[in-house]
Design a protein around this motif. Structure first.
Motif, PDB file in Angstrom:
ATOM      1  N   GLY A 340       4.086 -15.976  55.737  1.00  0.00           N
ATOM      2  CA  GLY A 340       4.059 -17.406  55.460  1.00  0.00           C
ATOM      3  C   GLY A 340       2.899 -17.786  54.572  1.00  0.00           C
ATOM      4  N   SER A 341       2.971 -17.433  53.303  1.00  0.00           N
ATOM      5  CA  SER A 341       1.944 -17.886  52.365  1.00  0.00           C
ATOM      6  C   SER A 341       2.454 -19.151  51.701  1.00  0.00           C
ATOM      7  N   SER A 342       1.715 -19.658  50.749  1.00  0.00           N
ATOM      8  CA  SER A 342       2.102 -20.891  50.070  1.00  0.00           C
ATOM      9  C   SER A 342       2.885 -20.600  48.793  1.00  0.00           C
ATOM     10  N   LEU A 343       3.581 -19.468  48.819  1.00  0.00           N
ATOM     11  CA  LEU A 343       4.394 -19.041  47.692  1.00  0.00           C
ATOM     12  C   LEU A 343       5.350 -20.127  47.189  1.00  0.00           C
ATOM     13  N   GLY A 344       6.007 -20.793  48.138  1.00  0.00           N
ATOM     14  CA  GLY A 344       7.026 -21.788  47.771  1.00  0.00           C
ATOM     15  C   GLY A 344       6.462 -22.925  46.942  1.00  0.00           C
ATOM     16  N   GLY A 345       5.222 -23.299  47.212  1.00  0.00           N
ATOM     17  CA  GLY A 345       4.589 -24.356  46.420  1.00  0.00           C
ATOM     18  C   GLY A 345       4.350 -23.909  44.994  1.00  0.00           C
ATOM     19  N   ALA A 346       4.029 -22.630  44.847  1.00  0.00           N
ATOM     20  CA  ALA A 346       3.804 -22.086  43.500  1.00  0.00           C
ATOM     21  C   ALA A 346       5.106 -22.043  42.716  1.00  0.00           C
ATOM     22  N   THR A 347       6.121 -21.438  43.297  1.00  0.00           N
ATOM     23  CA  THR A 347       7.366 -21.246  42.531  1.00  0.00           C
ATOM     24  C   THR A 347       8.046 -22.582  42.217  1.00  0.00           C
ATOM     25  N   ALA A 348       7.914 -23.554  43.136  1.00  0.00           N
ATOM     26  CA  ALA A 348       8.565 -24.842  42.873  1.00  0.00           C
ATOM     27  C   ALA A 348       7.851 -25.639  41.797  1.00  0.00           C
ATOM     28  N   CYS A 349       6.537 -25.443  41.668  1.00  0.00           N
ATOM     29  CA  CYS A 349       5.754 -26.369  40.842  1.00  0.00           C
ATOM     30  C   CYS A 349       5.199 -25.783  39.542  1.00  0.00           C
ATOM     31  N   MET A 350       5.013 -24.463  39.474  1.00  0.00           N
ATOM     32  CA  MET A 350       4.257 -23.900  38.351  1.00  0.00           C
ATOM     33  C   MET A 350       4.898 -24.153  36.998  1.00  0.00           C
ATOM     34  N   LEU A 351       6.198 -24.232  36.941  1.00  0.00           N
ATOM     35  CA  LEU A 351       6.885 -24.462  35.664  1.00  0.00           C
ATOM     36  C   LEU A 351       7.350 -25.916  35.498  1.00  0.00           C
ATOM     37  N   SER A 352       7.080 -26.739  36.501  1.00  0.00           N
ATOM     38  CA  SER A 352       7.667 -28.083  36.528  1.00  0.00           C
ATOM     39  C   SER A 352       7.146 -29.059  35.484  1.00  0.00           C
ATOM     40  N   PRO A 353       5.995 -28.796  34.837  1.00  0.00           N
ATOM     41  CA  PRO A 353       5.660 -29.702  33.730  1.00  0.00           C
ATOM     42  C   PRO A 353       6.628 -29.580  32.557  1.00  0.00           C
ATOM     43  N   ALA A 412       8.657 -32.076  30.723  1.00  0.00           N
ATOM     44  CA  ALA A 412       9.790 -32.457  31.576  1.00  0.00           C
ATOM     45  C   ALA A 412       9.896 -33.979  31.655  1.00  0.00           C
ATOM     46  N   SER A 413      11.132 -34.425  31.826  1.00  0.00           N
ATOM     47  CA  SER A 413      11.356 -35.861  32.018  1.00  0.00           C
ATOM     48  C   SER A 413      12.517 -36.041  32.987  1.00  0.00           C
ATOM     49  N   GLU A 414      12.832 -37.279  33.281  1.00  0.00           N
ATOM     50  CA  GLU A 414      13.845 -37.592  34.295  1.00  0.00           C
ATOM     51  C   GLU A 414      15.141 -36.807  34.031  1.00  0.00           C
ATOM     52  N   GLY A 415      15.670 -36.192  35.080  1.00  0.00           N
ATOM     53  CA  GLY A 415      16.923 -35.458  34.978  1.00  0.00           C
ATOM     54  C   GLY A 415      16.741 -33.970  34.766  1.00  0.00           C
ATOM     55  N   VAL A 416      15.586 -33.565  34.209  1.00  0.00           N
ATOM     56  CA  VAL A 416      15.324 -32.133  34.001  1.00  0.00           C
ATOM     57  C   VAL A 416      15.204 -31.445  35.365  1.00  0.00           C
ATOM     58  N   ARG A 417      15.714 -30.213  35.451  1.00  0.00           N
ATOM     59  CA  ARG A 417      15.641 -29.506  36.730  1.00  0.00           C
ATOM     60  C   ARG A 417      14.361 -28.691  36.866  1.00  0.00           C
ATOM     61  N   ARG A 418      13.790 -28.748  38.058  1.00  0.00           N
ATOM     62  CA  ARG A 418      12.651 -27.889  38.383  1.00  0.00           C
ATOM     63  C   ARG A 418      13.172 -26.498  38.712  1.00  0.00           C
ATOM     64  N   ALA A 419      12.244 -25.531  38.823  1.00  0.00           N
ATOM     65  CA  ALA A 419      12.641 -24.153  39.138  1.00  0.00           C
ATOM     66  C   ALA A 419      13.439 -24.091  40.430  1.00  0.00           C
ATOM     67  N   ASP A 420      13.086 -24.951  41.396  1.00  0.00           N
ATOM     68  CA  ASP A 420      13.795 -24.900  42.672  1.00  0.00           C
ATOM     69  C   ASP A 420      15.114 -25.670  42.626  1.00  0.00           C
ATOM     70  N   GLY A 421      15.529 -26.070  41.416  1.00  0.00           N
ATOM     71  CA  GLY A 421      16.835 -26.681  41.260  1.00  0.00           C
ATOM     72  C   GLY A 421      16.853 -28.190  41.426  1.00  0.00           C
ATOM     73  N   VAL A 422      15.759 -28.744  41.954  1.00  0.00           N
ATOM     74  CA  VAL A 422      15.705 -30.199  42.158  1.00  0.00           C
ATOM     75  C   VAL A 422      15.580 -30.882  40.801  1.00  0.00           C
ATOM     76  N   ALA A 423      16.409 -31.899  40.581  1.00  0.00           N
ATOM     77  CA  ALA A 423      16.320 -32.651  39.327  1.00  0.00           C
ATOM     78  C   ALA A 423      15.211 -33.680  39.441  1.00  0.00           C
ATOM     79  N   HIS A 424      14.357 -33.733  38.438  1.00  0.00           N
ATOM     80  CA  HIS A 424      13.279 -34.718  38.444  1.00  0.00           C
ATOM     81  C   HIS A 424      13.835 -36.131  38.462  1.00  0.00           C
ATOM     82  N   GLY A 425      13.167 -37.000  39.214  1.00  0.00           N
ATOM     83  CA  GLY A 425      13.403 -38.435  39.075  1.00  0.00           C
ATOM     84  C   GLY A 425      12.529 -38.952  37.954  1.00  0.00           C
ATOM     85  N   ARG A 426      12.177 -40.226  38.020  1.00  0.00           N
ATOM     86  CA  ARG A 426      11.291 -40.806  37.006  1.00  0.00           C
ATOM     87  C   ARG A 426       9.896 -40.201  37.210  1.00  0.00           C
ATOM     88  N   ILE A 427       9.423 -39.446  36.203  1.00  0.00           N
ATOM     89  CA  ILE A 427       8.128 -38.773  36.320  1.00  0.00           C
ATOM     90  C   ILE A 427       7.241 -39.131  35.143  1.00  0.00           C
TER      91      ILE A 427
END
Lengths: 759, 759
Positions: A340-353, A412-427
């Motif tokens: 249980g490391s914080s891996l998930g936070g890295a993979t979800a966020c590192m490419l999200s800009p 990234a802007s609204e509608g773009v997908r993050r690595a974890d598949g979640v589509a960005h809202g208004r960012i």
């Protein structure tokens, strides 16, 4: 500290900077922190810790300790409840098994790191308790230890948990392994993406284990009465989470565990987990007396959860115009003693800009013989961003492209997908990049030799959870706001501001407090930058509830229908009789006599979280003789959504920046070959002091989050995401070496400069 | 202890006898009482008290005390706020001016009783504080004192308050007077009533000042921070009342005074008023440190509010058939140093067991040089009932009429008007009389010489007020019940039972607690026997609120309309799909994930109070040699309405009976001629012990109050109304002397028997 804000015009209370309600109590010593509890007959508890980084526990003989005249109770893992191997959230976005948490609290069959709790003693004095620890006889079978991710993953490495096997992880024959989990995110076609690239850069990055470094050590006091109820006083980042863990580890229903939240001297993710609480409770049950326990600084560093060390290989492909075509990452994070490391936070966020159509991230959660890692402010994301933002900086250099132009092109802007598949809202990524470009720091000259400038960006997704608020109106028109969110960074005031805004009253007329688990409804952790969002929204709803009742009460007094009463600017007005007007205070004084007092309440689990972008511009000077890096100037940008209390937003940004400077330049766990931490004091574990940091300039960007009534995003964590890379990029600009391992200590940097000079 | 009850059949939780929720904490020492608070840097406060019963204060020089090395602050009345001369409720049904309360807390121009607080000191140790008191130089001008009601009313008596004059009280020239108020009730035509009488009996009665005798002395700890907020920890019968008084005396808005209710070691009306709280607060303000103060037993007896001594002349006329035609009473009560005795309780209740068309009651509130009187359990009513029930006993004897027949003939019922003009609702006087007649004790033989039996009745009107409750559902299905009513007699459980009844859950699944003034909404005092009524009703409403939300949540989960969901016996059912069923616990576990936690709340100020009747049968034996009265058997009856927790109802009845035995036989303030209390210790102030009392048998009558959803009346006080007369009537039956002065001490009774023998 300029603030890009429209808030001040739109709101009356939100966007202002009132003095925090708990300020005077905290500076006068009235506020009680974890260790400030004194109870009649209180015993002092101490923990015996493993001298081995890895050992089988063959026997524990506590009889001599029990015979000590001042000892009242001795506890081992046998005193804890059997716990099912169920997944539990132990940090924001960090999950592990409840059984692991229990075994970390008191080791059962194996000691998995030096400092692992083996047994505990409660005695009449701390000295007697210490003395009694030496009377406990533990027979260990020492085992070889691994204390970094590569050794732990190497073939033939000593295996920490025999039941964790390669089954499901790879196709070979099933063997024991230290790889506890494989986390993969995939978007688009990664091969096609790299084929389209004109330039591909692939690099490997290493970060060390670092600690959150909160000032207040872990502490807990427990009192278990013979009816099977236990009260626990402790600071934490969520007393409901501590209650839930303790109830499972103690085998009690949650309603029998009352956790009283004491003031907290820093957490940063490290105070989400239970360590001492269940031990103090068991010692109290066995002794029949209250038991207090406080860790030493060495115990904090050696036995609580630091941020994992990580190995990241990052490969990014771009067209010659600078458009990213593909990104691929390999991550292996040190979970420490338990998965249980914080891996998930890295993979979800590192490419999200960025807007990346083709990506593949493979993350590995690796156990080794170090303390179980924990959350640390945007858990995992700084490590991932260090790799991504360093590679991008190199790409920009190779392309001769301005780094901000690169971000504006790929942002990234609204509608773009993050690595974890979640589509960005208004960012607010683009707005943040524009703010960086427009800032005078970005174009200011760098005066002098050996100086360089770096930029980097970062993202944190933020989080939500249940939150409960009750707000009672007093006869003098003050609103007593009772909430369940522990206040770390001024959230009492930020939540009170949202209530005051709705009611049109001064925030000084709101009196916020954090109540214990018996007094307020379930409220999730102070983590995920979620308090101003979720508890702010609960306060918003509670205020609407008060407002509706005030309107009804005024209607009753004026003998009219509620529809004829308007609530405006903290006053009640009769729509068709301008003579009839009452202020909030005037009606508050009449409540008891007109039907009873009024309380507003809200218990919610809101959706609508909005992630936050951060960016840094950093100027450094590198001493060519010593390799010492001096941070000359640091400007931190962050999209706060609406900044409820700009000073506290700025404080969060500054704090994240300073922690980033420490992580980048000086902080690390030095481990001996046999798994001993060699620098477990604040003298040797080098956190930055005010002498090591310049003033951190801040700029708040406000792109309101449409998922919150006032546009709140949450600001506690994103600030720690960009600094590691921003500083590394600045060091490159100053010294011409790409530092891909942290910390960039004088020794490491001098070595790198020498190697480069020798190339 | 038989219970006349239908409750057990009608309800599942109400009428049962669960173990109190706070029991274990109280017997293990975990529960914290007033003086159990320990704070960092806490100082100890002591009060300098007047050695004179009446004196003008010419000057107070505190300079030497201030110079004492261990003294941190000295306070006098000059440190208190100016307070308007406004009427304030200081006990149940006892009113006085806020200015008087302030002057009682610290004397301004005059000392009005021996023990009156003059100045206060806070020092590093209690010993230093005591020492410093002797360094305060007070110049007094001693004045003549009056310490009984007749001396105080005599022409030419020394006047306590120069501004109180005869203006409005009588038609003569305006002079200073100690008569502070005249309270008159009149029904029908009193002259015509007496004309219709065949028998008129008129007698004069005297009662002495007696104390409630709670075990825990008054205590208060205060911490005033420089931002003008003060926290006060104390036990009391209503922390909101203490907050309101303290805020006025300290000149702070109520929201700046946080009062934390500590467990209370008995109150009985005596812990409604503020004594130490404002003083500790002022000392804290001046010293900047927390200050703790606790009274000695002598201070409690000499300087807190006892029940007033009283003089009552009672005249009742009856027809030869025993029907009451008229009743006239004259009452003069010792208010003590400041106006506001419990006269109103006496005049409203003393005649209320009966249907009397023609009555006149004249009550006089008289100040004298004794501590300001306070409420004491059914304040005033026992004194009035002593007179009325003694005269009726004599009438029955003269008519040769059975005393119960007399009550059945004259007993009040619904629609009959009380002396104060209020028409009775549904009441249980007749049912109570019938229960007395039917009880085996009533007809049991009295074996042996010098033995006698007496009966008497009594009424208490009960009271209501604002009450606030918040109830949060935990994931394990326990309900955390937060209330504002201080628990003296088990009300946590009695209130929890009402919540549990509505929700159909075990009362063990409710976890009640009393919260401080910042945490729960305004809640009125624990007085007027009102908690089970008003806070029980708030819990009832909060439970309905939870129920409605549970139905909505189940409807959401089942994707149906709330109308299709039924809540029955702690479970949710789909009306048209018998497969769909969830227990309270099952749904509770899912709340956070299905929209958020659920809390119920209610903030009310209910009407619908129902008064309570009590009656006693008492057997005594009088030692003809010594005059000592031994109570042989005591059966106490009371209409509880619905008895929520019969054991606690019985406990209240037993407690009232024992306090009545003390008041009747042994308790009194012995005053010296110069106004000194000569028996200010529990060795010399003779409260009954278990050796002085038989087992008190109880019988609960249940005539439900239609003004409460479960029929609650309130049971705390009526039990103390009949004992004084019941014992006097039994003494007459045993010894042939009508004792019309209390206490019926051995000396007094022997003297009366000698006088009668000598007739």
């Amino acid at each position: 500290m300029a603030t890009v804000t429209e808030t001040a015009k739109k709101y009356k209370v939100i966007g202002t900077r009132p003095i925090r309600h708990d300020g005077v109590d905290k500076v006068t010593g009235k506020a009680l922190y974890g260790a400030d509890i004194r109870l009649q007959g209180m015993l002092h508890g101490k923990i015996l810790r493993s001298p081995y980084a890895h050992a089988r526990i063959k026997s524990i003989d506590t009889s001599k300790a029990e015979a000590h005249p001042d000892v009242r109770a001795v506890a081992t893992a046998l005193d804890l409840a059997e716990v099912a191997d169920t997944l539990a959230e132990v940090g924001e976005d960090v999950f592990t098994s409840m059984k692991y948490i229990r075994d970390n609290v008191l080791a059962s069959d194996k000691a998995l790191y030096r400092g692992h709790a083996i047994a505990a003693v409660a005695a009449a004095s701390p000295h007697a308790a210490e003395e009694a620890l030496s009377l406990i006889e533990v027979e260990y079978e020492p085992l070889p230890a691994v204390t970094d991710v590569e050794s732990a993953m190497a073939p033939g490495a000593p295996v920490l948990h025999e039941h964790i096997t390669t089954s499901g992880l790879d196709d070979g024959p099933e063997t024991g392994t230290n790889v506890a989990a494989h986390d993969q995110h995939r978007l688009g076609d990664i091969d096609k993406g790299f084929e389209e690239a004109d330039l591909v850069v692939e690099r490997e990055f290493r970060t060390k284990t670092v600690h959150q470094g909160y000032i207040e050590p872990q502490t807990a006091t427990a009192w278990w009465t013979p009816d099977g109820n236990v009260t626990i006083w402790c600071s934490s980042q969520g007393h409901f989470g501590i209650r839930d863990s303790a109830s499972q580890i103690l085998g009690l229903p949650v309603s029998r565990v009352r956790v009283v939240p004491m003031e907290i001297g820093g957490g940063f993710g490290g105070k989400l987990q239970a360590y001492l609480q269940p031990v103090a409770a068991v010692l109290s049950r066995k002794s029949g007396q209250p038991v207090s326990m406080t860790m030493s600084r060495a115990e904090v560093l050696e036995a609580t959860g630091p941020a994992p060390g990580g190995l990241v290989r990052m490969k990014i492909g771009v067209t010659s115009e600078g458009r990213i075509t593909a990104a691929q990452g390999y991550l292996a994070f040190e979970a420490g003693a338990y998965p249980g490391s914080s891996l998930g936070g890295a993979t979800a966020c590192m490419l999200s800009p960025y807007n990346i159509e083709n990506l593949l991230l493979d993350g590995y959660d690796v156990v080794d013989n170090k303390p179980k890692s924990s959350a640390y402010r945007a858990p995992g994301a700084p490590i991932g961003a260090f790799a991504v933002e360093s590679v991008i900086d190199e790409i920009c250099e190779k392309l001769g492209m301005d780094p901000i132009e690169f971000r504006l092109l790929n942002g990234a802007s609204e509608g773009v997908r993050r690595a974890d598949g979640v589509a960005h809202g208004r960012i607010g990524m683009i707005e943040t990049a524009e703010a960086v470009r427009a800032h005078p720091h970005y174009s200011a000259p760098l005066d002098g030799p050996n100086r360089g400038r770096g930029v980097a960006f970062g993202f944190w997704r933020n989080n939500t959870g249940p939150s409960s608020v009750v707000a009672s109106v007093t006869p003098d028109g003050t609103v007593m706001l009772v909430e369940g969110s522990v206040d770390i960074g001024g959230s009492r005031t930020a939540v009170a501001q949202q209530l005051a805004e709705v009611l049109g009253i001064p925030v000084e007329d709101v009196k916020p407090q954090v109540a214990d688990t018996d007094t307020i409804g379930v409220t999730s952790n102070t983590g995920g930058s979620g308090v101003a969002f979720k508890t702010g929204m609960a306060a918003f709803e509670a205020a609407l509830d008060i407002k509706a009742q005030f309107i009804e009460r005024a209607a009753m007094l004026w003998e009219t229908a509620p529809e004829n009463v308007e609530y405006e600017d903290g006053a009640l007005l009769h729509r068709s009789d301008s003579e009839l007007r009452m202020t909030f205070k005037e009606l508050a004084a009449q409540l008891s006599d007109t039907g009873g007092p009024i309380a507003g309440r809200a218990s919610i689990n809101p959706r609508g979280v909005g992630g936050s972008y951060a960016a840094n511009i950093v100027d450094v000077e590198v001493d060519p003789e010593t390799g010492k890096v001096t941070v000359l100037r640091f400007t931190a940008f962050q999209d706060a959504g609406t900044a409820i209390h700009p000073s506290y937003v700025e404080g969060q940004i500054q704090g994240g920046a300073v922690q980033g400077i420490g992580w980048a330049l000086s902080e690390e766990y030095f481990m001996s070959d046999d798994g001993r931490m060699l620098n477990s004091s604040f003298l040797d574990y080098r956190m930055p002091t005010s002498l090591d940091t310049p003033m951190i300039d801040t700029e708040i960007i406000e792109v309101p989050n449409p998922g919150h009534p006032f546009g709140v995003r949450g600001v506690g964590e994103a600030s720690l995401v960009p600094p590691l890379a921003a500083i590394a990029n600045a060091v490159y600009d100053a010294a011409g070496v790409r530092m891909r391992g942290l910390p960039m200590s004088p020794g490491a940097l001098r070595k790198a400069m020498e190697e480069k000079g020798g190339e």
